[in-house]
Design an enzyme around this catalytic site. Structure first.
Site, short mmCIF file in Angstrom:
data_model
loop_
_atom_site.label_atom_id
_atom_site.label_comp_id
_atom_site.label_asym_id
_atom_site.label_seq_id
_atom_site.Cartn_x
_atom_site.Cartn_y
_atom_site.Cartn_z
NE ARG A 137 7.64 -3.51 5.83
CZ ARG A 137 6.37 -3.14 5.81
NH1 ARG A 137 5.78 -3.00 4.59
NH2 ARG A 137 5.86 -2.81 6.93
NE ARG A 143 2.26 -4.85 11.64
CZ ARG A 143 3.38 -4.63 10.67
NH1 ARG A 143 4.43 -5.10 11.17
NH2 ARG A 143 3.44 -3.65 9.66
NE ARG A 176 6.64 -0.48 10.37
CZ ARG A 176 5.37 -0.64 9.47
NH1 ARG A 176 5.23 -0.06 8.54
NH2 ARG A 176 4.31 -0.98 10.28
NE ARG A 226 -4.07 -1.15 10.37
CZ ARG A 226 -2.93 -0.80 9.80
NH1 ARG A 226 -2.87 0.50 9.33
NH2 ARG A 226 -1.84 -1.52 9.73
CE LYS A 250 -2.12 -0.95 3.86
NZ LYS A 250 -1.55 -2.10 4.36
P1 AMP Z 1 1.20 0.52 9.22
O1 AMP Z 1 2.33 1.39 8.77
O2 AMP Z 1 -0.11 1.05 8.54
O3 AMP Z 1 1.26 -0.97 9.04
O4 AMP Z 1 0.59 0.82 10.69
C1 AMP Z 1 1.60 0.25 11.85
C2 AMP Z 1 0.82 0.20 13.24
O5 AMP Z 1 0.19 1.47 13.53
C3 AMP Z 1 -0.48 -0.80 13.21
O6 AMP Z 1 0.03 -2.16 13.42
C4 AMP Z 1 -1.45 -0.23 14.38
O7 AMP Z 1 -0.83 -0.26 15.58
C5 AMP Z 1 -1.09 1.36 14.05
N1 AMP Z 1 -2.06 1.75 13.07
C6 AMP Z 1 -1.97 2.51 11.70
N2 AMP Z 1 -2.96 3.06 11.18
C7 AMP Z 1 -4.13 2.60 12.07
C8 AMP Z 1 -5.47 2.60 11.94
N3 AMP Z 1 -6.09 3.03 10.98
N4 AMP Z 1 -6.15 2.24 13.01
C9 AMP Z 1 -5.65 1.51 14.37
N5 AMP Z 1 -4.27 1.48 14.27
C10 AMP Z 1 -3.44 1.67 13.23
#
Ligand code: AMP
Length: 218
Positions: free
Chosen positions: A127, A172, A161, A88, A13
């Site tokens: 990554r 996740r 990360r 989400r 994404k």
């Molecule tokens: P991402 O970079 O999108 O993989 O997000 C990393 C982490 O941030 C996720 O595993 C969640 O803990 C938190 N996070 C990101 N976006 C959301 C969202 N829309 N709702 C809830 N938690 C989020």
């Protein structure tokens, strides 16, 4: 034009959202990036989010909806937004509907990037990112041309990360399948869901997204 890229962590994404920003001027709105910036800046939101993110759970809907709503009001959003990692949960999806309606805007397309869970674990676990310029790499699929040196800026320090380890990636994915996957039915019922193959190479995925955008432009 406002679009959502829907898919599990590692589906690509972020990569595609960056390409859409360059090609179409759609701003990438990544809630994950916004939360990581909040952690780096030491804000209250960041302090609360850190432990939740490290274990792969979701940050509360209220916090997320608040930061997205604030971001949507910034003046740099002119051509539209690519939502990356948001919504989400069903509550976030409903809040987004209201946010857009309140701003006399609409959602043009929801693009589901279909991927295979096992491939994702491999994709995410490999990554890494240049600490200086943020260029993303992958140990196996897209390594730096000279090991240890960033292709873009020549930097020699790289970061990973904290949530990109196999255990957290599996957690996740479970969270995605339980809390986010129901959004597929939500958007299918609204008639704006488009499904593409996220396992194809980056250029093909970009092409598939481009075709969806052409179609919805009418
Ligand atoms: P991402 O970079 O999108 O993989 O997000 C990393 C982490 O941030 C996720 O595993 C969640 O803990 C938190 N996070 C990101 N976006 C959301 C969202 N829309 N709702 C809830 N938690 C989020």
């Amino acid at each position: 034009m406002n679009i959502i890229l829907l898919g599990p962590p590692g589906a690509g994404k972020g990569t595609q959202a960056k390409i859409l920003e360059e090609k179409h001027g759609l701003k990438q709105l990544s809630t994950g990036d916004m939360l990581r910036a909040a952690i780096a800046a030491g804000t209250d939101v960041g302090k609360k989010a850190k432990a939740i993110m490290d274990r792969g759970d979701l940050v509360s809907d209220d916090v997320i909806i608040g930061i997205v709503s604030e971001r949507m009001d910034k003046p740099d959003i002119t051509a539209g937004v690519t939502f990356d990692g948001f919504p989400r949960t069903p509550a976030q999806a409903e809040a987004l509907d209201k946010m857009l309606a309140g701003r006399k805007q609409k959602l043009d397309a929801v693009i589901e990037m279909k991927v295979d869970d096992e491939a994702l674990v491999e994709r995410i676990s490999g990554r890494y990112t240049c600490a200086k310029c943020g260029q993303g790499y992958h140990e196996k699929f897209a390594p730096a041309k000279t090991p240890g040196v960033c292709d873009v800026c020549g930097g020699t320090e790289f970061t990973r990360r904290p949530d990109d380890n196999e255990k957290t990636v599996r957690d996740r994915l479970q969270v995605y399948n339980k809390q986010t996957a129901p959004l597929v039915a939500y958007y299918a019922a609204k008639g704006n869901l488009h499904v593409i193959d996220g396992m194809a190479d980056i250029t093909r995925v970009t092409g598939a997204i481009g075709s969806v955008l052409e179609k919805v432009k009418g």
